[in-house]
Design a protein around this motif. Structure first.
Motif, mmCIF file in Angstrom:
data_model
loop_
_atom_site.group_PDB
_atom_site.id
_atom_site.type_symbol
_atom_site.label_atom_id
_atom_site.label_comp_id
_atom_site.label_asym_id
_atom_site.label_seq_id
_atom_site.Cartn_x
_atom_site.Cartn_y
_atom_site.Cartn_z
ATOM 1 N N ALA A 190 0.820 -1.213 0.000
ATOM 2 C CA ALA A 190 0.000 0.000 0.000
ATOM 3 C C ALA A 190 0.851 1.259 0.000
ATOM 4 C CB ALA A 190 -0.926 -0.004 1.211
ATOM 5 N N PRO A 217 -1.913 2.965 -3.749
ATOM 6 C CA PRO A 217 -3.158 2.617 -3.061
ATOM 7 C C PRO A 217 -3.723 1.283 -3.548
ATOM 8 C CG PRO A 217 -3.168 4.919 -3.717
ATOM 9 C CD PRO A 217 -1.964 4.313 -4.355
ATOM 10 N N GLN A 250 -6.973 3.476 2.596
ATOM 11 C CA GLN A 250 -6.970 2.785 1.310
ATOM 12 C C GLN A 250 -8.393 2.632 0.767
ATOM 13 O OE1 GLN A 250 -3.954 1.650 -0.213
ATOM 14 N NE2 GLN A 250 -3.177 2.977 1.429
ATOM 15 N N LEU A 262 -10.332 0.403 -0.308
ATOM 16 C CA LEU A 262 -10.080 -1.036 -0.332
ATOM 17 C C LEU A 262 -11.364 -1.867 -0.261
ATOM 18 C CD1 LEU A 262 -7.712 -3.021 -0.333
ATOM 19 C CD2 LEU A 262 -7.689 -2.878 2.163
ATOM 20 N N SER A 296 -3.848 -3.219 -7.108
ATOM 21 C CA SER A 296 -3.608 -1.838 -6.744
ATOM 22 C C SER A 296 -4.056 -0.910 -7.866
ATOM 23 C CB SER A 296 -2.114 -1.632 -6.462
ATOM 24 O OG SER A 296 -1.811 -0.270 -6.297
#
Length: 337
Positions: A144, A148, A226, A228, A251
């Motif tokens: 990360a 990101p 993040q 995510l 990513s």
């Protein structure tokens, strides 16, 4: 570092025992160590620093005697007694899920989000992430930092020690019974010996289990910066200690294997295995009782889309739980106590 007085709640459990051993191995500057347990464990003996310590009953302990109290006895005990310890002036480092989702309690993975420790003094309380979360985010954080992360898909092979000593005893007893031609258990328990259980934890309405949701939610909270998406499948396997995690990560920018190996190799207590020996990659062979995270089978997507996959193993009791907690205390002592 100066010495401090410590209390360990749940000192006779698997994680409590591992914490005591790590404090000795890492030569933590302990002034006086108080080992605490439930009424059933009180009166027993624990060895530390060449001394035999008597286990005391947690409910009767005066937490004003210590600067740090490590809680490794489960959520019920933490909910009942951690606030009392914090009010007495002890910094509580809690390993249970009791406070992990409280917005005013920092959720810590050592070496990942240490900057949150500055908030600890507000309530005298720090929550440690689950061992599986520690294992996952310790490997993800260096990636990360390069770019990101967008998506993480995890298949977790969960050792029976995730449920404590009862899980270890259940696997041992079932194995003996089956090897002697008996049914796996006299009680109504799912067979884990010589088996794999695709349902670990309590099933939820959305189809995930409590173990899967725990890893998903904690990972998102620890890696809060993040964008995510985390998807998890947890399978309980007949291994005493050591979680395995098969991880695919994507990513915003392509992830190259060479870059990942380079950043991982610069991390403390993390090893990258480059050989093809399957035994070296095994939790039983390489990480049981050893405070290391090991990553192997790193590979890029065949389609060249920039995704990366890898496999990791770590001792969930000694590395994921105990070592993370001890490192949190070391960092607190260095900068905040």
């Amino acid at each position: 570092m100066r010495s401090i007085n410590l209390a360990i709640v749940g000192a006779t459990g698997l994680v409590g025992e591992a914490i005591i051993k790590l404090l000795a191995d890492r030569q933590f500057p302990v002034g006086e160590l108080f080992v605490l347990a439930s009424e059933n464990g009180a009166g027993g003996k624990v060895s530390f620093g060449g001394k035999s310590l008597t286990v005391k009953k947690t409910e009767d302990f005066d937490f004003s005697q210590v600067e740090v109290a490590l809680f490794a006895a489960g959520a019920t005990v933490s909910q009942q007694l951690a606030p009392r310890a914090a009010e007495a002036g002890a910094m509580v480092v809690d390993l249970s899920p009791a406070f992990r989702y409280e917005s005013d309690v920092p959720l810590l993975v050592a070496d990942v989000n240490d900057e949150l420790l500055g908030q600890a003094r507000e309530n005298n309380l720090v929550a440690c992430a689950d061992a599986a979360t520690v294992q996952l985010v310790r490997a993800l954080k260096p990636l990360a930092d390069m770019a990101p992360l967008q998506e993480v898909v995890v298949t977790q092979l969960q050792a029976v020690s995730a449920t404590g000593r009862s899980g270890v005893d259940q696997l041992a007893q079932q194995s003996v019974r089956l090897l002697n031609g008996l049914s796996p258990s006299e009680a109504a328990q799912a067979q884990i010996a010589f088996n794999a259980l695709p349902l670990s934890g309590q099933a939820q309405e959305n189809g995930f289990t409590s173990e899967e949701l725990k890893l998903m939610l904690e990972t998102r909270r620890v890696l809060a910066d993040q964008p995510l998406s985390v998807q998890v499948t947890t399978v309980r396997v007949p291994v005493f200690y050591g979680h395995g995690q098969s991880v695919s990560v994507r990513s915003i920018q392509p992830l190259a294997m060479a870059q990942a190996l380079s950043v991982w190799e610069g991390q403390n207590d993390l090893d990258v295995l480059e050989n093809d020996d399957p035994q070296a990659m095994s939790p039983v062979a390489s990480v049981e009782g050893e405070p290391r995270l090991r990553i192997s089978r790193t590979r890029e997507d065949m389609e060249g889309s920039g995704g990366l996959s890898y496999f990791s193993v770590a001792d969930n009791v000694r590395w994921g739980a105990a070592l993370n907690a001890v490192k949190v205390v070391e960092k607190l002592l260095k900068d905040y106590l």
